[in-house]
Scaffold this motif. Structure first.
Motif, PDB file in Angstrom:
ATOM      1  N   SER A 104     -14.283  -2.644  -0.703  1.00 41.28           N
ATOM      2  CA  SER A 104     -12.893  -2.274  -0.994  1.00 41.28           C
ATOM      3  C   SER A 104     -12.243  -1.693   0.259  1.00 41.28           C
ATOM      4  N   PHE A 105     -10.905  -1.750   0.331  1.00 39.99           N
ATOM      5  CA  PHE A 105     -10.190  -1.154   1.466  1.00 39.99           C
ATOM      6  C   PHE A 105     -10.379   0.364   1.464  1.00 39.99           C
ATOM      7  N   GLU A 106     -10.513   0.932   0.288  1.00 34.57           N
ATOM      8  CA  GLU A 106     -10.657   2.379   0.146  1.00 34.57           C
ATOM      9  C   GLU A 106     -11.868   2.893   0.947  1.00 34.57           C
ATOM     10  N   GLN A 107     -12.902   2.054   1.054  1.00 36.80           N
ATOM     11  CA  GLN A 107     -14.123   2.503   1.758  1.00 36.80           C
ATOM     12  C   GLN A 107     -13.952   2.528   3.285  1.00 36.80           C
ATOM     13  N   MET A 108     -12.840   2.025   3.808  1.00 40.57           N
ATOM     14  CA  MET A 108     -12.654   1.937   5.266  1.00 40.57           C
ATOM     15  C   MET A 108     -12.191   3.290   5.794  1.00 40.57           C
ATOM     16  N   SER A 109     -13.148   4.211   5.873  1.00 42.64           N
ATOM     17  CA  SER A 109     -12.816   5.635   5.955  1.00 42.64           C
ATOM     18  C   SER A 109     -12.157   6.080   7.259  1.00 42.64           C
ATOM     19  N   ASP A 110     -12.297   5.304   8.359  1.00 44.59           N
ATOM     20  CA  ASP A 110     -11.627   5.783   9.578  1.00 44.59           C
ATOM     21  C   ASP A 110     -10.235   5.149   9.754  1.00 44.59           C
ATOM     22  N   LEU A 111      -9.765   4.430   8.756  1.00 38.95           N
ATOM     23  CA  LEU A 111      -8.369   3.968   8.778  1.00 38.95           C
ATOM     24  C   LEU A 111      -7.519   5.008   8.035  1.00 38.95           C
ATOM     25  N   PRO A 112      -6.303   5.253   8.522  1.00 43.30           N
ATOM     26  CA  PRO A 112      -5.457   6.223   7.831  1.00 43.30           C
ATOM     27  C   PRO A 112      -5.252   5.807   6.364  1.00 43.30           C
ATOM     28  N   LYS A 113      -5.206   6.800   5.499  1.00 41.40           N
ATOM     29  CA  LYS A 113      -5.069   6.508   4.062  1.00 41.40           C
ATOM     30  C   LYS A 113      -3.841   5.629   3.761  1.00 41.40           C
ATOM     31  N   PRO A 114      -2.671   5.918   4.398  1.00 38.04           N
ATOM     32  CA  PRO A 114      -1.514   5.049   4.098  1.00 38.04           C
ATOM     33  C   PRO A 114      -1.761   3.590   4.497  1.00 38.04           C
ATOM     34  N   MET A 115      -2.538   3.391   5.567  1.00 34.88           N
ATOM     35  CA  MET A 115      -2.826   2.009   5.985  1.00 34.88           C
ATOM     36  C   MET A 115      -3.733   1.329   4.953  1.00 34.88           C
ATOM     37  N   ARG A 116      -4.712   2.068   4.459  1.00 33.17           N
ATOM     38  CA  ARG A 116      -5.596   1.506   3.433  1.00 33.17           C
ATOM     39  C   ARG A 116      -4.797   1.150   2.185  1.00 33.17           C
ATOM     40  N   GLU A 117      -3.823   2.010   1.878  1.00 34.66           N
ATOM     41  CA  GLU A 117      -2.994   1.739   0.691  1.00 34.66           C
ATOM     42  C   GLU A 117      -2.126   0.495   0.905  1.00 34.66           C
ATOM     43  N   GLN A 118      -1.578   0.368   2.131  1.00 33.71           N
ATOM     44  CA  GLN A 118      -0.783  -0.830   2.440  1.00 33.71           C
ATOM     45  C   GLN A 118      -1.642  -2.088   2.307  1.00 33.71           C
ATOM     46  N   LEU A 119      -2.840  -2.002   2.852  1.00 32.95           N
ATOM     47  CA  LEU A 119      -3.744  -3.158   2.782  1.00 32.95           C
ATOM     48  C   LEU A 119      -3.987  -3.549   1.325  1.00 32.95           C
ATOM     49  N   ALA A 120      -4.273  -2.548   0.506  1.00 31.73           N
ATOM     50  CA  ALA A 120      -4.586  -2.827  -0.902  1.00 31.73           C
ATOM     51  C   ALA A 120      -3.370  -3.361  -1.657  1.00 31.73           C
ATOM     52  N   THR A 121      -2.169  -3.003  -1.171  1.00 34.72           N
ATOM     53  CA  THR A 121      -0.953  -3.487  -1.842  1.00 34.72           C
ATOM     54  C   THR A 121      -0.679  -4.940  -1.486  1.00 34.72           C
ATOM     55  N   GLU A 122      -1.087  -5.324  -0.266  1.00 32.26           N
ATOM     56  CA  GLU A 122      -0.712  -6.661   0.200  1.00 32.26           C
ATOM     57  C   GLU A 122      -1.833  -7.703   0.129  1.00 32.26           C
ATOM     58  N   PHE A 123      -3.080  -7.204   0.150  1.00 31.18           N
ATOM     59  CA  PHE A 123      -4.200  -8.156   0.273  1.00 31.18           C
ATOM     60  C   PHE A 123      -5.279  -7.931  -0.779  1.00 31.18           C
ATOM     61  N   GLN A 124      -6.048  -9.002  -0.992  1.00 34.75           N
ATOM     62  CA  GLN A 124      -7.321  -8.866  -1.690  1.00 34.75           C
ATOM     63  C   GLN A 124      -8.422  -8.907  -0.633  1.00 34.75           C
ATOM     64  N   LEU A 125      -9.447  -8.095  -0.799  1.00 33.40           N
ATOM     65  CA  LEU A 125     -10.591  -8.165   0.116  1.00 33.40           C
ATOM     66  C   LEU A 125     -11.550  -9.248  -0.391  1.00 33.40           C
ATOM     67  N   PHE A 126     -11.922  -9.151  -1.648  1.00 38.09           N
ATOM     68  CA  PHE A 126     -12.715 -10.188  -2.303  1.00 38.09           C
ATOM     69  C   PHE A 126     -11.863 -10.742  -3.439  1.00 38.09           C
ATOM     70  N   ALA A 127     -11.627 -12.033  -3.415  1.00 37.64           N
ATOM     71  CA  ALA A 127     -10.720 -12.626  -4.400  1.00 37.64           C
ATOM     72  C   ALA A 127     -11.459 -13.221  -5.595  1.00 37.64           C
ATOM     73  N   ALA A 128     -12.766 -13.473  -5.441  1.00 35.57           N
ATOM     74  CA  ALA A 128     -13.525 -14.099  -6.526  1.00 35.57           C
ATOM     75  C   ALA A 128     -14.269 -13.030  -7.336  1.00 35.57           C
ATOM     76  N   GLU A 129     -14.804 -13.447  -8.467  1.00 34.31           N
ATOM     77  CA  GLU A 129     -15.668 -12.569  -9.256  1.00 34.31           C
ATOM     78  C   GLU A 129     -17.073 -13.171  -9.248  1.00 34.31           C
ATOM     79  N   VAL A 130     -18.068 -12.279  -9.275  1.00 34.50           N
ATOM     80  CA  VAL A 130     -19.441 -12.787  -9.359  1.00 34.50           C
ATOM     81  C   VAL A 130     -19.724 -13.130 -10.818  1.00 34.50           C
ATOM     82  N   GLU A 131     -19.839 -14.410 -11.080  1.00 31.12           N
ATOM     83  CA  GLU A 131     -20.084 -14.868 -12.453  1.00 31.12           C
ATOM     84  C   GLU A 131     -21.580 -14.772 -12.772  1.00 31.12           C
TER      85      GLU A 131
END
Ligand code: SF4
Length: 363
Positions: free
Chosen positions: A60-87
């Motif tokens: 998750s973007f949240e785990q990217m701890s040395d990025l500023p929190k607002p940047m992590r939030e922007q990333l999560a608003t605009e992107f998916q990190l993993f788009a699939a689900e493990v079936e």
């Protein structure tokens, strides 16, 4: 023994897709840079982000701890990190692991992790289904639905990487899963660039193999990437009559055109080409087939990788008896053609290409 890994819950939780968002792994490094700069962040943040994506096995973007929190939030608003689900996540007794990934629209794809004493190889897919129609292959049975995007292919690598212990790393990539990689060449080249660059996964081009049914124009294009990727050609028959039956697309191509393109690949890259040959009992495993194959490859810098048929219950093809396989190898070697028999990995799970997906789609 087949076990469902406890990691499946963790991976599935981490992967709940927000369908409207872009896949961050679809972006090239320069597009990632542009995004960082356009959002007003200093350039070095792009490098940090790359490191998190490829080296640190986060989900998750949240785990990217040395990025500023607002940047992590922007990333999560605009992107998916993993788009699939493990079936489904299967683990074989030899520690081969296979993931069935559910994409948007309920489509599925597969990827496999194989462990050997000094290497960890991953096998990835490039399309949803396959149009080539090889008669012995579960992947082609349902036809082609679409190409996978670069992000959907890279996600397979990164998901498999999260299954590794801290003392393990991916050493080799084989692009031999579902689909014809050269029919999705732009996406595959973007993935391989990310996989082989030091900022990406840092896996040397010589440790990356792309397997194709043999599309001559695309083989030539692939030869001119300036990288020393390995090329494997799925030949499966030593003459056009038999190959037309086993690999139907061959009737529009022909073995000779494929060999010409393979020769060019060797001339341009200096990499020995591997010819893959699925051994189907009493179909293409006769001594005369081995002799014809030796004749075809004589004088070429080639290696033959024999793959005894991996049983797919819906298909009428079988593995030859071991002595028959050995006889085939012996004929090739006597003719001076190096040959080996592929070791079967994950024999107690649905590890043959497309088996797990086929089972899932049928159900
Ligand atoms: S063997 Fe490869 S090229 Fe042939 S149908 Fe299966 S996935 Fe496609």
């Amino acid at each position: 023994m087949i076990t469902e890994s406890p990691l499946i819950t963790q991976l599935a939780d981490a992967s709940t897709p927000a369908a409207s968002l872009r896949h961050i792994l679809d972006l090239t490094p320069s597009e990632l840079n542009d995004w960082v700069v356009a959002r007003g962040w200093p350039k070095f943040r792009a490098g940090q982000l790359q490191k998190w994506l490829f080296h640190r096995r986060v989900t998750s973007f949240e785990q990217m701890s040395d990025l500023p929190k607002p940047m992590r939030e922007q990333l999560a608003t605009e992107f998916q990190l993993f788009a699939a689900e493990v079936e489904s996540h299967q683990v074989a007794s030899d520690r081969t692991e296979k993931l069935l990934l559910k994409l948007g629209n309920g489509e599925t794809t597969e990827c496999v992790l194989m462990r050997e004493p000094n290497r960890v190889t991953v096998c990835i897919s490039t399309q949803v289904g396959c149009a080539m129609g090889c008669v012995f292959c579960a992947s082609g049975m349902l036809g082609l639905k679409r190409n996978l995007s670069p992000g959907e292919i890279l996600e397979q690598l990164l998901r498999l990487q999260t299954l590794l212990g801290l003392d393990e790393r991916i050493t080799n990539i084989v692009v031999m899963g579902i689909g014809e990689p050269l029919a999705n060449l732009p996406a595959v080249l973007q993935v391989l660039a990310a996989a082989s660059s030091p900022e990406g996964l840092g896996i040397g081009a010589r440790h990356i193999t792309v397997s194709t049914v043999g599309l001559p124009a695309r083989i030539r294009e692939f030869a001119h990437t300036g990288k020393q990727y390995n090329l494997a050609i799925s030949l499966h028959a030593p003459n056009n009559t038999l190959r037309d039956k086993l690999v139907p697309v061959n009737d529009k191509i022909g073995v000779e055109a494929i060999l010409d393109a393979a020769d060019e690949y060797f001339e341009v890259t200096g990499r020995r080409v591997t010819f893959e040959y699925v051994l189907l009992a009493q179909v293409n495993d006769e001594p005369q087939h081995a002799q014809q194959l030796a004749q075809l490859l004589r004088g070429r810098c080639a290696h033959v990788n024999l793959i005894p048929m991996n049983g797919v219950s819906l298909l009428p093809y079988h593995e030859p008896a071991a002595p028959r396989t050995q006889q085939f190898v012996a004929i090739l070697e006597q003719a001076g053609i190096p040959a080996s028999v592929r070791k079967r990995k994950g024999a107690d799970i649905d590890a043959a290409c497309g088996q797990l997906r086929l089972k899932h789609e049928k159900s």
